[in-house]
Design a protein around this motif. Structure first.
Motif, PDB file in Angstrom:
ATOM      1  N   TYR A   1      -0.270  -8.073  -2.658  1.00 38.07           N
ATOM      2  CA  TYR A   1      -1.023  -6.755  -2.319  1.00 38.07           C
ATOM      3  C   TYR A   1      -2.385  -6.903  -3.179  1.00 38.07           C
ATOM      4  O   TYR A   1      -2.279  -7.250  -4.421  1.00 38.07           O
ATOM      5  N   GLN A   2      -3.403  -6.468  -2.590  1.00 38.46           N
ATOM      6  CA  GLN A   2      -4.683  -6.909  -3.213  1.00 38.46           C
ATOM      7  C   GLN A   2      -4.436  -6.105  -4.732  1.00 38.46           C
ATOM      8  O   GLN A   2      -4.161  -4.934  -4.615  1.00 38.46           O
TER       9      GLN A   2
ATOM     10  N   GLY B   1      -2.543   6.136  -5.695  1.00 37.22           N
ATOM     11  CA  GLY B   1      -2.484   5.333  -6.640  1.00 37.22           C
ATOM     12  C   GLY B   1      -2.684   3.833  -6.691  1.00 37.22           C
ATOM     13  O   GLY B   1      -3.231   3.333  -7.535  1.00 37.22           O
ATOM     14  N   CYS B   2      -1.993   3.484  -5.552  1.00 39.78           N
ATOM     15  CA  CYS B   2      -2.178   1.962  -5.581  1.00 39.78           C
ATOM     16  C   CYS B   2      -3.106   1.695  -4.407  1.00 39.78           C
ATOM     17  O   CYS B   2      -3.433   0.448  -4.193  1.00 39.78           O
ATOM     18  N   ARG B   3      -3.913   2.395  -3.950  1.00 35.65           N
ATOM     19  CA  ARG B   3      -5.019   2.349  -2.849  1.00 35.65           C
ATOM     20  C   ARG B   3      -6.257   2.429  -3.603  1.00 35.65           C
ATOM     21  O   ARG B   3      -7.402   2.544  -2.898  1.00 35.65           O
ATOM     22  N   VAL B   4      -6.435   2.787  -5.040  1.00 40.01           N
ATOM     23  CA  VAL B   4      -7.670   2.812  -5.690  1.00 40.01           C
ATOM     24  C   VAL B   4      -8.604   1.700  -5.428  1.00 40.01           C
ATOM     25  O   VAL B   4      -7.995   0.570  -5.644  1.00 40.01           O
ATOM     26  N   PRO B   5      -9.665   1.644  -5.086  1.00 37.58           N
ATOM     27  CA  PRO B   5     -10.482   0.395  -4.738  1.00 37.58           C
ATOM     28  C   PRO B   5     -10.539  -0.470  -6.126  1.00 37.58           C
ATOM     29  O   PRO B   5     -10.561  -0.242  -7.143  1.00 37.58           O
TER      30      PRO B   5
ATOM     31  N   HIS C   1       0.642  -1.170   0.009  1.00 38.51           N
ATOM     32  CA  HIS C   1       0.180   0.055  -0.028  1.00 38.51           C
ATOM     33  C   HIS C   1       0.848   1.312   0.034  1.00 38.51           C
ATOM     34  O   HIS C   1       0.439   2.496  -0.007  1.00 38.51           O
ATOM     35  N   ASP C   2       1.957   1.148  -0.063  1.00 35.68           N
ATOM     36  CA  ASP C   2       2.872   2.323   0.072  1.00 35.68           C
ATOM     37  C   ASP C   2       3.841   2.803  -1.050  1.00 35.68           C
ATOM     38  O   ASP C   2       4.708   3.618  -1.255  1.00 35.68           O
ATOM     39  N   VAL C   3       3.909   1.620  -2.267  1.00 42.46           N
ATOM     40  CA  VAL C   3       4.402   1.921  -3.390  1.00 42.46           C
ATOM     41  C   VAL C   3       3.925   1.871  -4.553  1.00 42.46           C
ATOM     42  O   VAL C   3       2.774   1.305  -4.808  1.00 42.46           O
TER      43      VAL C   3
END
Length: 569
Positions: free
Chosen positions: A395-396, A430-434, A334-336
């Motif tokens: 990661y999801q 940008g990596c946390r978009v549903p 979730h950080d990269v």
């Protein structure tokens, strides 16, 4: 109930587990308010079981103002009402356990939120009080304390100190809404031991410990004696003398945590997120009298390059052997920037930044990404990781081959690294978009209503949705399902034997079960190593288009470019 659905009391389950990280606010929204929740996770247990994972790691789901995506915690022993209730947590946990999936939760011990009851008490109490002693308060410089105690900069940008109006300032190494705790105060550790027991008693199987290296601080009470940023930056962190980085006494704290973990049957696991400066430092967190395992982020920071991968693999297997732990492998979190995008971008010469970081700062233009090449390399790298001894974290959304959403509108962004560092850091949104579940609908199946998701999804997400990939044998989702199934069957001892390939850019190794992994990092096909081609091995899986193979196939004479093959024999 199948064997896959039975959780055993195996104390070593974590050593070679496949762990799937869920960022709860972006996984599935059962309430229809645009924010993912615990019932949404429970509703998707069948998907997780079919994927073939051993455990999920849940990023924070605690009450929070979301100043830092939930890592600003108001109450460590409750659930954010927007995400559900403790009863919802228990139901989700039971559903995952029934499916044979263990649960790791995130613990954030370096700081609380500024809405935590302790911090509210600290602000309402005078200088020198017990309440302020739970945090890192210091007098400011200047005649009336109007200047910060030092010129330290927070990791999210801007000053690391915040005034409270009476001449004192509190330390926040991250956002100002995240005041740092004072771990020299025994009450702080007792509070966290209570929290660890609270979740362990509910049935949680393990804990991921956020920024585990930062807890202890050595900061003089007299602000005139606090070293400057330049002085702190000049200190070799391996010495343990930095005022807040990698202080060795932190392991005395984690030894008390280990006593709690080991009081359960099976013992609760823990993994440290410890960004430290040497392999030896990382190994200390992985000792059995400390947290027991530590994240290895080396491959996450590496290029798609055979020499880098081999060096990192050899180094980290040696570290894990020395510590008595198993290593962890991770390419995205979730950080990269998601690794499918990183591998499709070129490093930027002369900037000191890898391609992904610079690409984000320049607006994340889609045409800068060689999307097909990035995904092809991501699939190959992911298969290589799943073949390695140790614990694999994913990661999801990576199982869907998702790329980074780089062009989010500034008004949509939520990450404090963007808000505090305009023009310097675009942040991690940008990596946390549903993630997309269906081809259509207002939120591509993320929510059960037309409510907009908390971060906007691009139109191109639809073609990478679960619905689009579910029955496609060549999809990335099908690849992950088959790879995880084979991984479970073929895994054995935590050993690896490198095989001679005779070709630059090709890595091959054998596991004790006879499982062989071969990765061609080059763009052009390469001959299959003779040791494999002459052994009568059978092809089990390829990261390339032929990934739909469900039965052993004839071994090819060469390895396609940017491809991993799994063979047996």
């Amino acid at each position: 109930m199948t064997d896959r659905q039975i959780l055993t009391a195996d104390a070593d389950w974590w050593r070679q587990a496949a762990v799937y990280q869920i960022y709860p606010r972006s996984f599935a929204d059962a309430s229809g308010d645009g924010l993912g929740d615990l019932r949404g996770i429970a509703d998707r247990v069948d998907y997780l079981r079919e994927l073939g994972i051993d455990a999920v790691w849940l990023s924070p789901f605690y009450p929070s103002a979301l100043a830092d995506g939930g890592y600003d915690v108001d109450d460590y022993r409750d659930v954010d009402p927007r995400l559900g209730t403790l009863e919802d947590f228990d139901a989700m946990l039971a559903a995952l356990h029934e499916a044979g999936i263990r649960v790791i939760v995130d613990i954030v011990p370096n700081h609380t939120s500024d809405r935590h009851r302790w911090f509210r008490e600290a602000l309402a109490s005078p200088k020198g009080s017990k309440e302020r002693g739970r945090y890192v308060f210091r007098d400011g410089r200047g005649e009336k304390g109007e200047e910060p105690p030092s010129d330290w900069i927070s990791y999210f940008g801007g000053p690391a100190w915040e005034p409270v109006g009476d001449g004192q300032w509190y330390l926040h190494l991250f956002a100002k809404e995240q005041p740092d705790l004072n771990w020299d105060e025994p009450e702080v550790n007792e509070e966290f031991l209570t929290t660890l027991r609270f979740w362990s008693d509910r049935g949680v199987d393990g804990f991921r410990v956020d920024v585990a290296q930062l807890l202890l601080k050595d900061i003089p009470e007299d602000p005139q004696q606090i070293m400057s940023k330049a002085e702190a930056d000049a200190i070799d962190r391996t010495t343990g003398e930095h005022p807040f980085e990698e202080r060795p006494g932190v392991h005395e704290i984690y030894a008390t945590w280990r006593e709690v973990f080991d009081s359960y049957d099976p013992p609760r696991t823990a993994v440290a997120e410890a960004w430290v400066s040497s392999p030896e430092q990382r190994a200390r967190f992985a000792r059995q009298d400390s947290l027991g395992q530590s994240f290895n982020f080396d491959l996450l920071e590496a290029d798609f390059d055979a020499e880098q991968f081999r060096s990192i693999i050899e180094k980290n297997l040696a570290i894990s052997e020395a510590s008595g732990s198993s290593t962890t492998w991770v390419l995205s979190n979730h950080d990269v920037v998601r690794h499918a995008t990183r591998y499709g971008l070129d490093p930027v010469a002369g900037t000191g930044r890898k391609g992904g970081a610079q690409w984000l700062l320049e607006g994340g233009a889609a045409d800068a990404v060689r999307a097909d090449a990035g995904l092809r390399r991501a699939r190959a790298a992911s298969m290589l990781l799943m073949a390695l001894p140790g614990c694999t974290y994913m990661y999801q959304g990576e199982e869907l081959g998702l790329h980074e959403v780089g062009d989010l509108d500034p008004d949509s962004r939520q990450d404090p690294t963007f808000l505090r560092n305009p023009g310097v850091d675009v942040g991690r949104d940008g990596c946390r978009v549903p993630i997309p579940w269906s081809r259509g609908g207002a939120s591509l199946g993320f929510g059960e209503t037309d409510a907009a998701p908390h971060l906007p999804q691009p139109e191109w997400f639809a073609s990478s949705s679960v619905e689009a990939e579910d029955c496609d044998p060549a999809s990335t989702l099908s690849l992950y399902r088959r790879a995880l199934e084979l991984r479970r069957i073929l895994q054995a001892d935590e050993e690896l034997e490198w095989l001679e390939t005779g070709a630059e850019g090709v890595l091959a190794f054998r596991r004790p079960s006879g499982w062989v992994s071969v990765t061609n990092f080059g763009a052009e096909p390469a001959p299959l190593p003779e040791a494999i081609s002459e052994s009568g091995a059978e092809l089990l899986l390829s990261s390339g288009p032929e990934t739909g193979e469900q039965t052993p196939a004839e071994v090819p004479g060469e390895v396609p470019g940017e491809t991993t093959l799994w063979l047996r024999g």
